[in-house]
Write an enzyme that holds these catalytic residues in place. Structure first.
Site, mmCIF file in Angstrom:
data_model
loop_
_atom_site.group_PDB
_atom_site.id
_atom_site.type_symbol
_atom_site.label_atom_id
_atom_site.label_comp_id
_atom_site.label_asym_id
_atom_site.label_seq_id
_atom_site.Cartn_x
_atom_site.Cartn_y
_atom_site.Cartn_z
ATOM 1 N N LYS A 265 0.856 -1.204 0.000
ATOM 2 C CA LYS A 265 0.000 0.000 0.000
ATOM 3 C C LYS A 265 0.884 1.242 0.000
ATOM 4 O O LYS A 265 1.757 1.394 0.852
ATOM 5 C CB LYS A 265 -0.900 -0.025 1.243
ATOM 6 C CG LYS A 265 -1.698 1.269 1.459
ATOM 7 C CD LYS A 265 -2.678 1.138 2.641
ATOM 8 C CE LYS A 265 -3.325 2.494 2.958
ATOM 9 N NZ LYS A 265 -4.270 2.427 4.105
ATOM 10 N N ASP A 270 -2.588 10.009 3.810
ATOM 11 C CA ASP A 270 -4.000 9.632 3.915
ATOM 12 C C ASP A 270 -4.725 10.598 4.834
ATOM 13 O O ASP A 270 -4.654 10.476 6.055
ATOM 14 C CB ASP A 270 -4.112 8.193 4.452
ATOM 15 C CG ASP A 270 -5.564 7.760 4.608
ATOM 16 O OD1 ASP A 270 -6.455 8.439 4.060
ATOM 17 O OD2 ASP A 270 -5.797 6.721 5.276
ATOM 18 N N LYS A 277 -10.328 12.609 8.174
ATOM 19 C CA LYS A 277 -9.937 12.167 9.521
ATOM 20 C C LYS A 277 -9.947 13.369 10.465
ATOM 21 O O LYS A 277 -9.593 14.474 10.047
ATOM 22 C CB LYS A 277 -8.516 11.592 9.488
ATOM 23 C CG LYS A 277 -8.389 10.230 8.844
ATOM 24 C CD LYS A 277 -6.929 9.768 8.890
ATOM 25 C CE LYS A 277 -6.728 8.455 8.167
ATOM 26 N NZ LYS A 277 -7.372 7.300 8.812
ATOM 27 N N ASP A 288 1.495 6.023 5.723
ATOM 28 C CA ASP A 288 0.543 5.113 5.088
ATOM 29 C C ASP A 288 1.103 4.485 3.794
ATOM 30 O O ASP A 288 0.409 3.734 3.118
ATOM 31 C CB ASP A 288 -0.773 5.858 4.815
ATOM 32 C CG ASP A 288 -1.996 4.968 4.978
ATOM 33 O OD1 ASP A 288 -1.878 3.904 5.609
ATOM 34 O OD2 ASP A 288 -3.059 5.341 4.455
ATOM 35 N N ASP A 347 -12.256 6.950 3.578
ATOM 36 C CA ASP A 347 -11.071 6.694 4.398
ATOM 37 C C ASP A 347 -10.672 5.214 4.355
ATOM 38 O O ASP A 347 -9.577 4.859 4.773
ATOM 39 C CB ASP A 347 -11.340 7.143 5.838
ATOM 40 C CG ASP A 347 -10.065 7.288 6.649
ATOM 41 O OD1 ASP A 347 -8.978 7.270 6.047
ATOM 42 O OD2 ASP A 347 -10.166 7.419 7.881
ATOM 43 N N GLU A 349 -9.529 3.616 1.956
ATOM 44 C CA GLU A 349 -9.002 3.777 0.598
ATOM 45 C C GLU A 349 -7.928 2.751 0.261
ATOM 46 O O GLU A 349 -7.760 2.401 -0.900
ATOM 47 C CB GLU A 349 -8.436 5.198 0.421
ATOM 48 C CG GLU A 349 -7.001 5.415 0.925
ATOM 49 C CD GLU A 349 -6.829 5.168 2.411
ATOM 50 O OE1 GLU A 349 -7.801 5.340 3.159
ATOM 51 O OE2 GLU A 349 -5.720 4.801 2.840
ATOM 52 N N ARG A 351 -7.718 -0.436 0.754
ATOM 53 C CA ARG A 351 -8.249 -1.665 0.154
ATOM 54 C C ARG A 351 -8.666 -1.434 -1.300
ATOM 55 O O ARG A 351 -8.679 -2.366 -2.086
ATOM 56 C CB ARG A 351 -9.404 -2.195 1.015
ATOM 57 C CG ARG A 351 -10.550 -1.249 1.152
ATOM 58 C CD ARG A 351 -11.499 -1.643 2.288
ATOM 59 N NE ARG A 351 -10.988 -1.285 3.606
ATOM 60 C CZ ARG A 351 -11.605 -1.552 4.748
ATOM 61 N NH1 ARG A 351 -12.744 -2.217 4.757
ATOM 62 N NH2 ARG A 351 -11.088 -1.196 5.903
#
Ligand code: BES
Ligand code: ZN
Ligand code: ZN
Length: 500
Positions: A265, A270, A277, A288, A347, A349, A351
């Site tokens: 990833k 993020d 968030k 991230d 959020d 994201e 996946r």
């Protein structure tokens, strides 16, 4: 730093310091007992007076006043005897290397590998110590304009082992050095601020890796990502002005046999997107892309080792930002494998990126896929900052990953993908939704990924809890940890048939 092997014992070695370990609540044994005798029982007096407790990574530096050829002995705590001996020496080596460097030592002799129980192979202990020393020596603070850094350690000597370069111990020592160096490379990538570490910059780093060790590299831009049909990845990337990149590295070590894909990833930041968030959860979200960093670092090591393995590294890289172009909750997007996804939260994201990257790995003919991702806060709730969560659709590959984690000194724990969990992702309007609710959030995220690998053997490693270290500790500084890197390398070594 030079890593050398020497037959000299701690009573013969003449460097700046000799490192020996003691366990908590126990007398000095083995090499520590020899040093104790040479120092006329000083270690035991310090243990009796509780100035040395043996607590994990506690450091006590003693001047030897000519009683040993080295002017100092560093006694490092190995913790409780019943704890994992390899993790104990790994962390102790890191703490010792770091502390001694900071006190001005340049040449350090280690004897910790001689202090593990008989059941542990010397090769494993040596590898743990070399990796641990590199890990401890990493320092952050690259952006401070006033650098007040002590010099690097010039030489690390492993005492009491063969000096023959073809000896198995020397061979694992070299592998440990490489694994330690590339882990620190991954940490540097993670620690880069997100205004510098953009998706294109990550792609540039990948190109440099490919160049350095002779890998094939292919980088797809936003148009190519969209045209290929990666609607999930493209949706996440829409909100940012920074162009997304799909980074693909390939090491062709072998023509036939398994084709392995590592997928990481690569969210360079993020924010949560429109499902923004809260600010306290947004800080540190530069980390991230830690899964992507681990994949790039592992590819670097595998290329350098020229492993006999066909390996592909895939890193979908983008930012997740809110804007007038950003994807929304309620959107429906279509992934590369044709499945449609209802967006519940922008959020969730990671996946979405991984869905397309995993399907792409299948298109490239991968027979075994391992993904590494800072995927869910729920994994931190389940396993804290101690262990990564491991899930998969193939028990043999799961076991291989867990074993690799153990050799690499990275805690890994399996979570179940029981079929009952799958219904939490059912959507009324699409094939599935991207959030399965709060219960078992790490597992439903794993189930989501599973939908994109078909029947291919696949394992997912959730490193949300282990990718970032919150505070300075004896064996490592605050910041990125390089989580996943050494496990991927150990797995690649295993799959190439030359396990350490
Ligand atoms: N990158 C985060 C997960 C994360 C959280 C990593 C904390 C490291 C530390 C991920 O993209 C995310 O935001 N996940 C959400 C999913 C939820 C909306 C289903 C989460 O875990 O809260
Ligand atoms: Zn997120
Ligand atoms: Zn994320």
């Amino acid at each position: 730093m030079e890593v050398e092997f020497t037959g000299e014992s701690s009573l013969q070695y003449a460097g700046d310091a000799v490192v020996v370990g003691v366990h908590k609540g126990a007398p000095a044994t083995g090499v520590a007992a020899e040093v104790n005798a040479a120092l006329d029982g000083l270690l035991h007096r310090l243990i009796e007076s509780r100035e040395i407790t043996g607590k994990q990574s506690e450091m006590t530096i003693i001047h030897t006043w000519g009683k040993l050829p080295s002017p100092r002995v560093a006694v490092v705590g190995l913790g409780e005897v019943w704890r994992d001996p390899l993790l104990a020496v790994r962390h102790a080596a890191g703490a010792a290397a770091r502390t001694l460097r900071d006190r001005g030592c340049r040449r350090v002799g280690m004897a910790l590998h001689l202090q593990v129980p008989q059941a542990v192979r010397l090769e494993q202990a040596v590898r743990a110590i070399v990796e641990g020393a590199y890990f401890g020596l990493y320092r952050g603070g690259e952006w401070k304009s006033e650098q007040e850094w002590p010099d690097e350690l010039a030489q690390l000597s492993l005492l009491g082992v063969s000096e023959d370069a073809s000896d198995p111990v020397a061979v694992v020592g070299r592998a440990g050095r490489l694994a330690g160096e590339v882990t620190n490379y991954a940490r540097r990538l993670v620690n880069q601020p997100p205004n510098e570490m953009t998706p294109s910059r990550l792609a540039q780093d990948a190109a440099e890796i490919a160049d350095a060790v002779g890998l094939e590299v292919d980088t797809l831009d936003p148009d190519q990502i969209r045209t290929l049909g990666m609607g999930a990845f493209a949706a996440v990337a829409r909100g940012s002005e920074e162009p997304a990149r799909l980074i693909v590295l390939r090491h062709r070590g072998r023509r036939e046999g398994p084709r392995v894909a590592f997928v990481g990833k690569g969210l360079t930041f993020d924010s949560g997107g429109l499902s923004l968030k809260p600010s306290e959860k947004m800080s540190r979200m530069k980390s991230d892309m830690a899964g992507g960093a681990a994949v790039l670092a592992a590819m670097l090591a595998v290329g350098e080792m020229k492993l006999d393995l066909d390996l592909i590294g895939i890193v979908p890289a983008t930012e997740n930002l809110p804007s007038g172009r950003a994807f929304r909750p309620d959107d429906v997007v279509k992934a590369l494998n044709g499945k449609t996804i209802e967006i519940v939260s922008t959020d969730a994201e990671g996946r979405l990126l991984l869905a397309d990257a995993l399907a792409y790995a299948c298109q490239l003919g991968a027979t075994h896929i391992v993904d590494v991702a800072t995927l869910t806060g729920a994994c931190i709730i389940a396993l804290g900052h101690v262990s990564a969560g491991v899930m998969g659709n193939d028990s043999a590959l799961v076991e291989a990953v867990l074993d690799a984690g153990e050799r690499a000194g990275e805690r890994m724990w399996r979570l179940p993908l029981f079929p009952e969990y799958r219904s939490q992702l059912d959507s009324n309007i699409a094939d599935l939704k991207n959030v399965g609710g709060r219960p078992a959030g790490a597992i439903t995220a794993g189930w989501f990924l599973r939908e994109f690998v078909g029947e291919t053997a696949w394992v997912h490693i959730d490193i949300a809890g282990t990718a970032w270290n919150e505070k300075d500790e004896p064996h490592h500084v605050e910041g990125g940890t390089g989580a996943g890197t050494r496990t991927l390398i150990a797995l690649a070594e295993h799959m190439a048939g030359g396990e350490a």
